[in-house]
Enzyme design. Structure first.
Site, mmCIF file in Angstrom:
data_model
loop_
_atom_site.group_PDB
_atom_site.id
_atom_site.type_symbol
_atom_site.label_atom_id
_atom_site.label_comp_id
_atom_site.label_asym_id
_atom_site.label_seq_id
_atom_site.Cartn_x
_atom_site.Cartn_y
_atom_site.Cartn_z
ATOM 1 N N SER A 253 0.850 -1.183 0.000
ATOM 2 C CA SER A 253 0.000 0.000 0.000
ATOM 3 C C SER A 253 0.887 1.234 0.000
ATOM 4 C CB SER A 253 -0.887 0.013 1.240
ATOM 5 O OG SER A 253 -0.098 0.342 2.358
ATOM 6 N N LYS A 254 0.250 2.388 0.060
ATOM 7 C CA LYS A 254 1.005 3.649 0.014
ATOM 8 C C LYS A 254 2.056 3.737 1.117
ATOM 9 C CE LYS A 254 -2.106 6.557 -2.562
ATOM 10 N NZ LYS A 254 -3.541 6.314 -2.456
ATOM 11 N N ARG A 255 1.770 3.055 2.219
ATOM 12 C CA ARG A 255 2.729 3.092 3.335
ATOM 13 C C ARG A 255 4.101 2.565 2.932
ATOM 14 N NH1 ARG A 255 2.123 -0.498 7.068
ATOM 15 N NH2 ARG A 255 0.497 -1.615 5.961
ATOM 16 N N HIS A 256 4.121 1.674 1.940
ATOM 17 C CA HIS A 256 5.384 1.043 1.557
ATOM 18 C C HIS A 256 6.140 1.823 0.495
ATOM 19 C CE1 HIS A 256 2.878 -2.367 3.062
ATOM 20 N NE2 HIS A 256 3.960 -2.498 3.794
#
Ligand code: GLU
Length: 483
Positions: A253-256
């Site tokens: 996800s965007k977190r990565h």
């Protein structure tokens, strides 16, 4: 039509992301490896979330990655149109055929009724599927419901008590019980088909031989298989490629990190690095060598070597690969890529003169070994654009305070001023001779020069830096370092 025919069928509800790009790549590789046809079809039946802007983003990202398509949107071909909203008549025809054969039926249940039904089932500990309330309505029932102004959906009648077995080329045999499926909607009340229905009609009418897509669609596949069977159509092969996880093993996800291809393009990644990286997300070459061009991957690609277990998105690996491709790339190409970042930072003006361009090439060549993407260049080139530099930290200040420093800086300055020109070669020779002449070891000579000229204790080769800076700027900094 014969031979391998595969498709990438994105829903244009956002930009092309890493997972979609990997699906596109695997289809492209499979088509090219097998002399087949690669098709791009746009699945835009989600009218609210689809946009032409997203479609354009997806297509331009595919082109940037070097994935060309033989048939599809913008390319045309014998099975068009290739955008689902332009194919609505086709789906309506098959929906009618299924309804007339009793294999699908009109359902008039409202959203509220269905929600109440789901709650009731869940409260009784049952699965919240559709109970089949409208399965066996007679003509009179339907007329009554329609007279109330209800607009029906069309549901597929899932055969009871059967299992659907899929022989997936990646996952092997996977079995689904029909009882867990429940009669599902194939046409919504506004007449628009659902994904599961449209995808089958399109894959069949486009003669798709292999459906290669992400694992998240595995659970949709039994529904699709049931539709193939109901229409007496042969099945394509299915290959579901595993999920992409972040390094912490949760779904990517965007977190990565950045998720869209455009973001990587904007950060100054090279497309050849990205396709190399994407290929390794789930596929592995036979040999040890992981650095491969698209052509080399194509020559080796097979679904046998696509892994069942999830792929892990490792940004460090992408950076390593990109760094490799940056070091290989011609300086001119890198300079062209670097210019927008330098301009944005205010280091250069929009119009670069021929002389300045030549000089920029030297600057880029000097720092390129340090970059894992082109946008990072602004962090390495300040020393070339600033008039003066300051020692970056305590260590740098201490280096400049050593007693031999004035003699080192002075002699270097003299030698530069005597030199016929300031080329890398000449500066390199001058630097070699300094220690000998002063009776000092290398460190005592190079460290103060580096700090005085660049402000940093580490960095690119000094002779390259000096050649790129030129005589005037270098001398100014040496003078300042002697104060
Ligand atoms: N439109 C679907 C998606 O973007 C395609 C799935 C498929 O390849 O069948 O996920």
């Amino acid at each position: 039509m014969s031979g391998v025919r595969v498709r990438f069928a994105p829903s244009p509800t956002g930009p092309l992301h890493i997972g979609g790009a990997r699906s596109a790549l695997f289809n492209w590789l499979f088509a090219r490896r097998n002399g087949g046809t690669f098709i791009v079809r746009i699945e835009d039946t989600d009218l609210e979330r689809s946009s032409r802007e997203s479609e354009q983003n997806i297509l331009s990202s595919l082109r940037w990655l070097g994935l060309d398509w033989d048939e599809g949107v913008e390319a045309g071909g014998p099975c068009g149109p290739y955008r689902q909203t332009d194919r609505l008549e086709l789906y309506r025809g098959y929906a009618r055929q299924l309804t007339e054969a009793g294999l699908a039926y009109r359902c008039y249940c409202s959203e509220e009724e269905l929600a109440r039904e789901r709650e009731r089932l869940m409260a009784g500990g049952e699965l919240p599927g559709y109970t089949g309330k409208c399965r066996d309505l007679c003509d009179a029932d339907r007329a009554r419901l329609e007279s109330q102004g209800r607009k029906p959906v069309i549901r597929f009648r899932v055969p009871e008590g059967k299992a659907v077995v899929i022989n997936d080329l990646v996952r092997g045999e996977v079995s689904f019980e029909c009882s867990g499926i429940g009669d599902f909607i194939i046409v919504k009340s506004d007449g628009i088909p659902t994904y599961n229905f449209a995808v089958v009609v399109d894959d069949r009418s486009m003669d798709i031989t292999h459906v290669i897509r992400a694992e998240e669609h595995l659970s949709n596949t039994p529904r699709q298989v049931l539709i193939y069977r109901a229409l007496n159509w042969p099945l394509p092969e299915f290959a579901h490629v595993s999920l992409i996880l972040g390094k912490d093993r949760s779904k990517m996800s965007k977190r990565h990190g950045a998720t869209s291809i455009q973001q990587y393009m904007e950060m100054g990644y090279l497309p050849e690095a990205l396709v190399n990286f994407l290929a390794l997300l789930g596929w592995s070459p036979e040999g040890e060598e992981e650095i491969m061009t698209l052509d080399e991957i194509k020559d080796q690609f097979s679904l046998d070597r696509v892994a069942k277990n999830p792929a892990v998105f490792d940004l460090d690996k992408l950076n390593w690969l990109n760094g490799h491709y940056i070091r290989q790339a011609p300086t001119e190409r890198l300079t062209d890529m670097a210019i927008p970042y330098l301009e944005q930072k205010g280091y250069i003006a929009r119009d670069v003169s021929a002389d300045q361009y030549r000089w920029l090439q030297t600057v880029v060549a000097t720092v390129k070994n340090y970059l894992s993407n082109l946008s990072e260049i602004t962090g390495y080139v300040e020393m070339f654009f600033a008039d003066t530099v300051e020692p970056e930290n305590e260590e740098a200040i201490a280096i400049l305070a050593q007693e031999q420093v004035p003699a080192v800086l002075n002699l270097f300055r003299e030698k530069l001023e005597e030199a016929p020109e300031i080329s890398e070669e000449i500066v390199k020779n001058i630097l070699k001779g300094l220690g000998r002449e002063l009776g000092l070891n290398g460190k005592k000579v190079f460290m103060p020069l580096r700090v005085a000229i660049t402000g940093r204790v580490r960095g690119p080769e000094l002779h390259q830096v000096v050649a790129a800076l030129g005589l005037e700027k270098t001398v100014k900094r040496l003078e300042k370092g002697m104060l």
